[in-house]
Motif scaffolding. Structure first.
Motif, PDB file in Angstrom:
ATOM      1  N   ILE A  10       0.881  -1.171   0.000  1.00  0.00           N
ATOM      2  CA  ILE A  10       0.000   0.000   0.000  1.00  0.00           C
ATOM      3  C   ILE A  10       0.915   1.215   0.000  1.00  0.00           C
ATOM      4  CG2 ILE A  10      -1.728   1.308   1.268  1.00  0.00           C
ATOM      5  CD1 ILE A  10      -2.577  -1.392   2.557  1.00  0.00           C
ATOM      6  N   LEU A  11       0.736   2.088  -0.971  1.00  0.00           N
ATOM      7  CA  LEU A  11       1.468   3.347  -1.032  1.00  0.00           C
ATOM      8  C   LEU A  11       0.512   4.418  -0.545  1.00  0.00           C
ATOM      9  CD1 LEU A  11       3.207   2.913  -4.490  1.00  0.00           C
ATOM     10  CD2 LEU A  11       4.013   2.210  -2.228  1.00  0.00           C
ATOM     11  N   ARG A  12       0.910   5.156   0.493  1.00  0.00           N
ATOM     12  CA  ARG A  12       0.005   6.089   1.160  1.00  0.00           C
ATOM     13  C   ARG A  12       0.786   7.277   1.694  1.00  0.00           C
ATOM     14  NH1 ARG A  12       1.585   5.551   6.206  1.00  0.00           N
ATOM     15  NH2 ARG A  12       2.164   3.551   7.063  1.00  0.00           N
ATOM     16  N   ALA A  65       5.606   3.298   2.021  1.00  0.00           N
ATOM     17  CA  ALA A  65       5.339   1.969   1.464  1.00  0.00           C
ATOM     18  C   ALA A  65       5.060   1.018   2.627  1.00  0.00           C
ATOM     19  CB  ALA A  65       6.529   1.482   0.645  1.00  0.00           C
ATOM     20  N   GLU A  66       3.885   0.440   2.620  1.00  0.00           N
ATOM     21  CA  GLU A  66       3.423  -0.413   3.711  1.00  0.00           C
ATOM     22  C   GLU A  66       3.156  -1.814   3.185  1.00  0.00           C
ATOM     23  OE1 GLU A  66      -0.892  -0.455   5.678  1.00  0.00           O
ATOM     24  OE2 GLU A  66       0.294   1.294   6.293  1.00  0.00           O
ATOM     25  N   ILE A  67       3.536  -2.823   3.935  1.00  0.00           N
ATOM     26  CA  ILE A  67       3.207  -4.201   3.573  1.00  0.00           C
ATOM     27  C   ILE A  67       1.713  -4.404   3.833  1.00  0.00           C
ATOM     28  CG2 ILE A  67       3.586  -6.644   4.092  1.00  0.00           C
ATOM     29  CD1 ILE A  67       6.456  -5.891   4.866  1.00  0.00           C
ATOM     30  N   ALA A  68       0.973  -4.750   2.798  1.00  0.00           N
ATOM     31  CA  ALA A  68      -0.484  -4.851   2.905  1.00  0.00           C
ATOM     32  C   ALA A  68      -0.921  -5.892   3.940  1.00  0.00           C
ATOM     33  CB  ALA A  68      -1.089  -5.175   1.539  1.00  0.00           C
ATOM     34  N   ALA A  69      -0.226  -7.009   4.002  1.00  0.00           N
ATOM     35  CA  ALA A  69      -0.639  -8.097   4.893  1.00  0.00           C
ATOM     36  C   ALA A  69      -0.433  -7.778   6.365  1.00  0.00           C
ATOM     37  CB  ALA A  69       0.111  -9.381   4.524  1.00  0.00           C
ATOM     38  N   THR A  70       0.563  -6.926   6.676  1.00  0.00           N
ATOM     39  CA  THR A  70       0.904  -6.689   8.084  1.00  0.00           C
ATOM     40  C   THR A  70       0.676  -5.253   8.555  1.00  0.00           C
ATOM     41  OG1 THR A  70       3.205  -6.105   7.607  1.00  0.00           O
ATOM     42  CG2 THR A  70       2.695  -8.459   7.949  1.00  0.00           C
TER      43      THR A  70
END
Length: 85
Positions: A10-12, A65-70
Motif C-alpha cells: 500500500i502506497l500512502r 510503502a506499507e506491507i499490505a498483509a501486516t
C-alpha cells in the motif's frame, strides 16, 4: 493522496505512526551513505511534514510503502517535480 494498493504493498501518505521509522532511515549511516548529512529527530520530523504537504498539495510525492498483509511501513517511494528539490 488516495492510497494505492498492489497485491503486496500500500502506497500512502505519511502518518504519525511512521515517525520513528522515518527517523531511523534518515539517520542511518548506510542508508544515507551518498547524502552529505544525517538528520536529527527534529529535522526528520520537519522533512516528513514537508513530504506530507507535497502529497496533500500535489497528489504525489514521496509516499510511505506499507506491507499490505501486516500494515508495517518499510520505507518510501515516489515521484517529485524538480522545483521541490
Amino acid at each position: 493522496m488516495k492510497p494505492m494498493r498492489t497485491k503486496r504493498l500500500i502506497l500512502r501518505n505519511w502518518e504519525d505512526r511512521d515517525r520513528e521509522l522515518f527517523h531511523r532511515i534518515n539517520s542511518d549511516e548506510q542508508v544515507m551513505e551518498f547524502f552529505p548529512f544525517r538528520r536529527d529527530r527534529a529535522e526528520t520530523d520537519a522533512k516528513m511534514d514537508e513530504f506530507r504537504g507535497w502529497i496533500a498539495e500535489d497528489g504525489f510525492g514521496f509516499a510511505a510503502a506499507e506491507i499490505a498483509a501486516t500494515g508495517e511501513c518499510i520505507g518510501f517511494v515516489g515521484l517529485l517535480e524538480t522545483d521541490h528539490v
